[in-house]
Write a protein that holds these residues in place. Structure first.
Motif, PDB file in Angstrom:
ATOM      1  N   ARG A  67      46.976  30.574  37.014  1.00 28.66           N
ATOM      2  CA  ARG A  67      46.561  31.751  37.764  1.00 28.66           C
ATOM      3  C   ARG A  67      47.577  32.859  37.533  1.00 28.66           C
ATOM      4  O   ARG A  67      48.777  32.598  37.399  1.00 28.66           O
ATOM      5  CB  ARG A  67      46.435  31.445  39.260  1.00 28.66           C
ATOM      6  CG  ARG A  67      47.685  30.824  39.839  1.00 28.66           C
ATOM      7  CD  ARG A  67      47.428  30.121  41.156  1.00 28.66           C
ATOM      8  NE  ARG A  67      48.593  29.355  41.583  1.00 28.66           N
ATOM      9  CZ  ARG A  67      48.852  28.102  41.201  1.00 28.66           C
ATOM     10  NH1 ARG A  67      48.008  27.479  40.386  1.00 28.66           N
ATOM     11  NH2 ARG A  67      49.927  27.483  41.629  1.00 28.66           N
ATOM     12  N   THR A  69      36.486  33.664  34.888  1.00 25.99           N
ATOM     13  CA  THR A  69      37.906  33.486  35.207  1.00 25.99           C
ATOM     14  C   THR A  69      38.681  34.791  35.303  1.00 25.99           C
ATOM     15  O   THR A  69      39.851  34.778  35.669  1.00 25.99           O
ATOM     16  CB  THR A  69      38.576  32.603  34.140  1.00 25.99           C
ATOM     17  OG1 THR A  69      38.456  33.235  32.858  1.00 25.99           O
ATOM     18  CG2 THR A  69      37.935  31.226  34.101  1.00 25.99           C
ATOM     19  N   SER A 105      42.174  30.141  35.900  1.00 28.10           N
ATOM     20  CA  SER A 105      41.539  29.251  34.931  1.00 28.10           C
ATOM     21  C   SER A 105      40.860  28.098  35.639  1.00 28.10           C
ATOM     22  O   SER A 105      41.180  27.753  36.775  1.00 28.10           O
ATOM     23  CB  SER A 105      42.589  28.710  33.957  1.00 28.10           C
ATOM     24  OG  SER A 105      43.407  27.733  34.594  1.00 28.10           O
ATOM     25  N   SER A 164      45.826  23.911  35.924  1.00 29.04           N
ATOM     26  CA  SER A 164      45.169  25.185  36.187  1.00 29.04           C
ATOM     27  C   SER A 164      46.209  26.297  36.244  1.00 29.04           C
ATOM     28  O   SER A 164      47.330  26.103  36.732  1.00 29.04           O
ATOM     29  CB  SER A 164      44.393  25.132  37.512  1.00 29.04           C
ATOM     30  OG  SER A 164      45.266  24.857  38.600  1.00 29.04           O
ATOM     31  N   PHE A 195      43.431  36.600  36.977  1.00 27.27           N
ATOM     32  CA  PHE A 195      42.934  35.520  36.132  1.00 27.27           C
ATOM     33  C   PHE A 195      43.147  34.195  36.848  1.00 27.27           C
ATOM     34  O   PHE A 195      44.230  33.922  37.375  1.00 27.27           O
ATOM     35  CB  PHE A 195      43.671  35.503  34.785  1.00 27.27           C
ATOM     36  CG  PHE A 195      43.397  34.271  33.963  1.00 27.27           C
ATOM     37  CD1 PHE A 195      42.224  34.161  33.231  1.00 27.27           C
ATOM     38  CD2 PHE A 195      44.311  33.227  33.925  1.00 27.27           C
ATOM     39  CE1 PHE A 195      41.965  33.016  32.475  1.00 27.27           C
ATOM     40  CE2 PHE A 195      44.069  32.095  33.185  1.00 27.27           C
ATOM     41  CZ  PHE A 195      42.875  31.985  32.450  1.00 27.27           C
TER      42      PHE A 195
END
Length: 864
Positions: free
Chosen positions: A677, A620, A668, A675, A666
């Protein structure tokens, strides 16, 4: 067997909804709906010997969380298949235990040539996040497809070809299929989705941001507006549709940023003079390269590059189109059609577009009253119309043994626009116009050969003609009245102007790649360009005066690049090292005050090197770093002007820069909380002889700033809810672009910010998505977007008193879009209503020119 049937009559909701949306957008477009049925079933239970007294109520469907792939092992490409240039899809059935380990991998449909064993061996090393049923970890069975695609070194490099550094094979999504029943109640069918081409590009070592345009194509936004939503990017326009657009990457703008369409420079691609002219519905995605640009573009670039990838779908027969209706009499139309004859590989494609706008939006100005005193007024622009249109036809062959692509393309386009005022809106024009047109052709060849060699070559010729006309005899006010007759023709200056400028451009781009074995790739790029400029000013010739446009002028350039890529630690580390060579020969003559011409021909040779590194710290978390010692040679329009509003400067010299990028990203895995980001990055641009566009009284000119430094920080974050019904995104950019030279034309401004450049910007968006509102596979999208730009000076900060400094005030704007998308295979239709500048705030761009206030636009798209 326990079976749940869901049957719903949605005709009334569907028909009413579509009629309502159509009436709002276009007043009459409607579509009829149909009954939608569906079913959901569960696995059969073990038989019971006791008779059932009654049928039990249907049981609730279990809550299933599918296993998530967290560690992927790339399958090596079978040597036999690589030598034969074969590709394949290997279908596997994987059994995943409660630890996330793959305990068994069965080939469902063998394809041979070494593909089956390579895929099976790699899949057995996969690691999954364990799946759950009703919150309890269970064993799962997964239907998985491993797609073997020839890597970039053995496949085409343009358009939709494999991304740089892409793996030799990739997992892809498959449709669920009926599988044999099992007594294991924990065995459930799921679908595993692999990386898209856009995601592979994001995960490469290149300093690139990828913007997919599927949703943008539904909206009324053009490509410039879409780019402005990205961190590190600033887009500003002089006025409405068709006006000059300035795009900045990390503080550097104008020709320091280059644009490409399928690997071809935008100015040679046949879409008009600027990015905003390219129809968004013809573009599949945009790639934004910040400061460090791959050698495959064959370009001398300082600030970065924007690559537009058009729709690469060549299968079957298809049509698509869009129509946009906006405020101020704005109309935008696009249409495309394609047909592929599968038996012969013969492909025919055609595209067309047409734009028109009056741009008569109101602006706040000062006018003289009856007493001869200035007073504020809000009046519409009256001389700012714009029209553009173009078409292209492409014919050739695809997927033949002797060529993966051999395509001949011809195009033609034209634009015409009125010019309303000077750079600061202090002088009004009523008869000044400009026009431009181009026509040309390109020939592209792509093929993968044996021994890991691939070639992508394109060559073409483009003819471009521009006209600038200023022969009016009236002085106009903001009411559009001719209140004074000029003693001589010409509103902008003291004399009439009737310029015609012709550009003849011949270019080629050659890219070759070699797979050297294992993790080693080598790429070579060669890009020659030759431009001849001719022209005339008919008004000067009529007066018998020397015409500076009549002098012979041409530019020849050759950019060569060599790139080496190395992948290590099972793909977690990727490094790309490259070198570039730049050669330019300029032949030009400058008109002296004596009426004679001075020869200013010269030859320039420069070098450049760079490196890009990517380290995948975890599934990730990815870190990137890149550097390039970049050189940019002056463009013909910078040297010779554009024949319209940009004047000649034949004394420009190449600009160079140390470009540095650092980034951490990043993303996830989707979970119960949705989710996440995020990314953060920093950049530095240490430039010398920076070429910048400066404003004069009634025109622009490019000049060298002896040294400049741009430092900045960017960041972005986003969240998508479970089920993807809500998405939140935000980004911010801070950049500091300063003159750091005490010498030369701007030496007295050493240490000051270069004017007319925003330094603090931010974007935010919230999108609500409702699926299956009126029928299966439809979407309703409600999108709110906001943009913030902090105030900045239009001139050097230390010039003049604080109270009298020219500045653009802080701007905070919002927009709201309502989009309905209907998918009925193979047809997709969308309707959008877009309300821009909700608060009707006064906004300014490009040297303080006022932008439109609140506007409403509607758009319809069709794809089949």
């Amino acid at each position: 067997m326990r079976t749940i049937f869901i049957i719903a009559d949605k005709r009334w909701r569907f028909g009413a909804g579509v009629v309502l949306l159509s009436g709002l957008c276009f007043g009459g477009l409607a579509h009829a709906g149909a009954m939608q049925t569906g079913s959901a079933t569960q696995e059969p239970e073990a038989p019971s010997s006791a008779p059932a007294a009654q049928v039990p109520a249907p049981a609730a469907a279990p809550v299933v969380e599918a296993p998530k792939l967290v560690q992927k092992v790339e399958a090596p490409y079978p040597p036999e298949a690589l030598a034969a240039r074969l590709e394949a899809n290997v279908r596997l059935q994987l059994k995943v235990d409660v630890q996330g380990q793959v305990t068994e991998a069965e080939v469902m449909e063998p394809v041979g040539h070494g593909f089956d064993e390579a895929a099976r061996t790699a899949a057995l090393q996969f690691r999954f996040e364990p799946g759950k049923r009703d919150g309890v970890v269970k064993r799962f069975r997964i239907l998985y497809t491993y797609a073997f695609r020839l890597p970039e070194s053995a496949a085409p490099a343009s358009g939709e070809a494999a991304a740089a550094g892409s793996p030799p094979s990739e997992p892809v999504a498959t449709q669920p299929v009926e599988m044999p029943s099992s007594t294991d109640e924990n065995t459930i069918e799921v679908t595993v989705v692999g990386e898209s081409a856009a995601e592979r590009r994001r995960q490469s070592a290149e300093s690139v941001q990828v913007i997919e345009t599927e949703q943008i194509g539904y909206e009324t936004a053009d490509l410039g507006t879409a780019l402005a939503r990205t961190e590190g990017v600033d887009v500003r326009r002089a006025a409405g549709l068709g006006s000059n657009t300035r795009i900045s990457l990390a503080g550097l703008s104008d020709d320091q940023v280059r644009f490409f369409v399928d690997g071809i420079p935008l100015e040679f691609a046949g879409y008009g003079p600027g990015l905003a002219n390219v129809p968004v519905n013809l573009v599949q995605r945009m790639e934004v390269y910040q400061g460090v640009v791959p050698v495959r573009f064959g370009a001398d670039v300082l600030g970065g590059a924007v690559h537009l990838i058009t729709d690469q779908n060549v299968s079957g027969t298809g049509v698509s189109g869009s129509y946009e209706l906006g405020a101020f009499d704005t109309h935008r139309l696009t249409a495309s059609v394609r047909h592929l004859q599968e038996s012969t590989g013969l492909l025919v494609r055609a595209h067309g577009f047409f734009d028109t706008a009056r741009n008569d939006y109101p602006v706040n100005v000062e006018v003289f009253n009856d007493a001869g005193k200035l007073e504020p007024a809000r009046l519409p622009r009256f001389h700012d119309g714009y029209q553009a249109g173009g078409a292209s036809l492409e014919v050739g062959y695809v997927d033949r043994p002797w060529a993966q692509r051999l395509l001949l393309r011809a195009f033609i386009n034209a634009t015409e626009r009125d010019i309303q005022h000077n750079t600061l809106m202090t002088q009004v024009y009523g008869d000044v116009t400009g026009a431009e047109g181009s026509a040309g052709t390109t020939l592209r060849y792509e093929q993968a050969f044996g021994q890991g060699l691939s070639v992508d070559a394109v060559a073409g010729y483009t003819f471009r003609r521009s006209r600038f006309l200023d022969v009016g005899t009236c002085r106009y006010d903001w009411y559009g009245r001719c209140f004074f007759t000029l003693p001589s023709r010409g509103e902008m200056d003291s004399g009439a102007v009737e310029r015609y400028v012709n550009n003849h451009a011949t270019f080629a781009r050659f890219n070759a790649g070699w797979m050297l074995g294992g993790p080693h790739l080598l790429r070579f790029a060669l890009a020659p360009t030759f431009v001849v400029r001719t022209g005339e000013d008919r008004q000067l010739q009529a007066l018998g005066q020397a015409d500076p446009l009549s002098a012979d002028r041409d530019v020849a350039s050759l950019v060569t690049g060599l790139e080496y890529q190395y992948d290590a630690f099972e793909g977690r580390l990727q490094n790309i090292t490259f070198a570039k060579d730049y050669l330019q020969s300029t032949s030009a003559k400058k008109l002296l005050g004596s009426g004679e011409f001075q020869d200013l021909s010269r030859t320039t040779h420069e070098m450049g090197v760079g490196d890009s590194l990517r380290l995948r710290l975890s599934p990730t978390l990815v870190a990137k770093a890149s550097y390039e010692w970049a050189t940019r040679l002056p463009r013909p329009d910078e040297l010779f002007g554009d024949g319209l509003l940009i004047d000649t400067n034949l004394e420009l010299v190449p600009e160079t820069s140390h470009n540095i990028n650092l980034g951490l990203g990043f993303t996830s895995l989707p979970g119960r909380a949705g989710s996440f980001r995020a990314n953060v990055g920093g950049f530095a641009r240490l430039a010398d002889q920076l070429i910048t566009l400066t404003a004069q009284e009634s025109y622009f000119v490019y000049q060298n700033v002896y040294a400049a430094r741009s430092l900045g920080v960017v960041g972005a974050a986003g969240w998508t809810s479970p089920g993807q019904w809500l998405s939140l995104d935000a980004n911010a950019t801070w950049q500091d672009l300063r003159n750091v030279s005490s010498e030369g034309l701007f030496g007295e401004f050493d240490g000051q910010r270069i004017p007319n450049r925003p330094y603090l910007m931010a974007n935010g968006s919230a999108q609500l998505k409702v699926d299956e509102l009126l029928r299966s596979r439809d979407e309703l999208l409600v999108t709110l977007r906001s943009r913030y730009t902090h105030e900045f000076f239009l001139a050097w900060a230390e010039l003049g008193a604080v109270d009298t400094k020219l500045r653009v005030a802080t701007q905070f704007t919002h927009s709201l879009a309502l989009t309905y998308v209907m998918r009925d295979t193979p047809t997709t239709m969308s309707w959008t209503l877009d309300l821009q500048n909700l608060t009707n705030a006064r906004t300014f761009d490009f040297f303080g020119v006022q932008r439109p206030g609140r506007t409403l636009a509607a758009k319809f798209t069709l794809e089949r």
